[in-house]
Design an enzyme around this catalytic site. Structure first.
Site, short mmCIF file in Angstrom:
data_model
loop_
_atom_site.label_atom_id
_atom_site.label_comp_id
_atom_site.label_asym_id
_atom_site.label_seq_id
_atom_site.Cartn_x
_atom_site.Cartn_y
_atom_site.Cartn_z
N TYR A 143 36.64 36.45 52.40
CA TYR A 143 37.74 37.43 52.35
C TYR A 143 37.17 38.77 51.90
O TYR A 143 36.38 38.83 50.95
CB TYR A 143 38.81 36.96 51.36
CG TYR A 143 39.95 37.93 51.19
CD1 TYR A 143 40.86 38.15 52.23
CD2 TYR A 143 40.13 38.64 50.00
CE1 TYR A 143 41.92 39.04 52.08
CE2 TYR A 143 41.19 39.53 49.84
CZ TYR A 143 42.08 39.73 50.88
OH TYR A 143 43.12 40.61 50.72
N ASP A 237 29.40 41.67 49.87
CA ASP A 237 30.69 41.93 49.24
C ASP A 237 30.69 41.21 47.89
O ASP A 237 30.90 39.99 47.82
CB ASP A 237 31.85 41.44 50.12
CG ASP A 237 33.20 41.72 49.48
OD1 ASP A 237 33.23 42.24 48.35
OD2 ASP A 237 34.22 41.40 50.11
N LYS A 265 37.13 44.22 40.85
CA LYS A 265 37.42 43.25 39.79
C LYS A 265 36.74 43.58 38.43
O LYS A 265 37.22 44.46 37.75
CB LYS A 265 37.16 41.84 40.30
CG LYS A 265 38.11 41.57 41.48
CD LYS A 265 38.11 40.18 42.04
CE LYS A 265 39.25 40.05 43.04
NZ LYS A 265 38.88 39.71 44.39
#
Ligand code: PLP
Length: 426
Positions: A143, A237, A265
């Site tokens: 994702y 990523d 994050k």
């Protein structure tokens, strides 16, 4: 036990689609009502019914020092008093950029954005701008946020080009996205045979969005070599793994290095922050130095920068926390494995630094299809019963778990004991 949350959920659904601002929060895959949260403190979440949970989600990763960490809180309050946003440069951005750049040999410059989605979207535009090529290659089960060209699923038959996985995404926008099986080198090679227009591979080098499924070192090596041989850029990523899998994320564990890294994050400690970073040769293509356009009104927001600075500086000053966090993650999943086997339940477990995953299946999955074969009903039941016992896990087998320094060994022991009780009836 959930009366107030049930009421709050009904009320929210009247004015917010599905009652939530990000779909995974709705507990669709496990059923039941999501607890509505009143506050967090250290290892714990407290919902509006007064229930207390040991939180193994940590806002999906950012809170590596737990909820309402005193140092982060103090920095945020002090910075907020000076104004929330200037729309003009401030020294805090440079400070955070330096902390990141100093850590990685392959990174000279970093640009801040406000979410992981923006980071990956911008990294891809940059890769396309630098290489002058159009296609991008991503992997099933990884994702990278919700931008159009990344919302793809496997098409019919042997086609390597993905089809949109959401209405609202025109096939015209995903026809440049090639989709490949994770950890499948042959499949990867085929993609490069099918297209000579690949600008980049984007990969979660340790996938955390199909449970926790690390890429094999050979697979990462193949990604690196195929990029080099075909004039494509490799994007790691690390929105989830950055400062989580190790101090340097997956990059710190793996032999091969990326051309562009995306962050999110942990880099914002709970504030909305993302970033993408690369060598100056690549980053100099970005506007205003170069021609690749990218911008953001709230990018590099001072309050968010100050929160991220505290998180990163604390981690850099205490690199031993990763051993502590991993020991706790291992203790938890090994405990789960033990009580599962006592109850004749097949369970597979993984940890990487402060991240962990567990799957109800016979063999450890290595890609999205294999994760799909796990026992989702069993997971849903487990999740539901653990919530009732005060242990808050990600509400899908497709999500990873997160350890924070605030979670104690006693919390973990209590959790394993609760899991034992729950597994007796699974
Ligand atoms: C969470 C995540 C994103 C998206 O970040 P948002 O801040 O939710 O937009 C992108 N990539 C990975 C690997 C993620 O885990």
């Amino acid at each position: 036990m959930f009366d107030n949350s049930i009421k709050a959920y009904e009320e929210a659904k009247e004015v917010i689609p599905g009652g939530v601002d990000s779909p995974v929060r709705a507990f669709k895959s496990v059923g039941g009502t999501p607890p509505f949260i009143e506050r967090g403190e250290g290892a714990y979440l407290f919902d509006i019914d007064g229930n207390k949970y040991v939180d193994f989600v940590q806002s999906w990763g950012p809170l590596i020092f737990g909820h309402a960490d005193k140092d982060v809180e103090e920095a945020v309050i002090n910075t907020a008093k000076k104004g929330l946003s200037f729309g003009a440069p401030s020294p805090l951005e440079t400070e955070l950029a330096k902390e990141i750049v100093d850590m990685f040999d392959n990174i000279d410059k970093v640009r801040f954005v406000s979410s992981g989605t923006e980071a990956t979207m911008s990294a891809i535009r940059l890769a396309r701008g630098v290489t002058g090529k159009n296609d991008i290659l991503k992997f099933e089960g990884c994702y990278h946020g919700h931008s159009d060209s990344l919302l793809v699923q496997a098409g019919s038959g042997l086609a390597t080009f993905g089809t949109p996985s959401s209405p609202g995404v025109p096939a015209d926008l995903t026809k440049h996205t090639l989709l490949c099986e994770y950890n499948n080198i042959e499949n990867l090679k085929k993609c490069f045979e099918d297209s000579d227009d690949i600008s980049c591979i984007i990969i979660e080098p340790i996938a955390g969005n199909m449970g926790l499924v690390p890429a094999s070192p050979e697979f990462i090596k193949a990604c690196r070599e195929l990029c080099d041989a075909n004039g494509a850029l490799l994007i790691f990523d690390e929105v989830m793994t950055g400062f989580r899998a190790s101090l340097k994320g997956a990059s710190g564990i793996l032999e091969e290095q990326a051309d562009i890294i995306t962050f999110g994050k942990v880099i914002g400690a709970g504030m909305p922050v993302g970033a993408f970073a690369a060598s100056k040769d690549i980053m100099n293509h970005l506007s205003p130095d170069g021609a690749v356009y990218q911008a953001g009104t709230l990018s590099g927001n001072p309050v968010a920068m100050s929160a991220g600075l505290v998180n990163l500086r604390k981690l850099k000053a205490n690199p031993e926390v990763y051993e502590e966090l991993n020991a706790k993650a291992v203790k938890l999943v090994n405990g789960f494995k033990e009580v599962a086997s006592k109850n004749n339940i097949a369970l597979q477990v993984n940890t990487r630094g402060s991240m962990f995953g567990f799957f109800f299946c016979e063999e450890s999955p290595t890609n999205f299809k294999e994760v799909g074969k796990c026992d989702f009903d069993r997971f849903a039941k487990f999740h539901h019963e653990m919530i009732k016992k005060g242990f808050y896990f990600a509400c899908s087998q497709y999500e990873a778990g997160f350890m924070s320094t605030a979670i104690s060994n006693e919390d973990i022991e209590a959790c394993i004991e609760a899991a034992n009780e729950v597994m007796k009836n699974l």
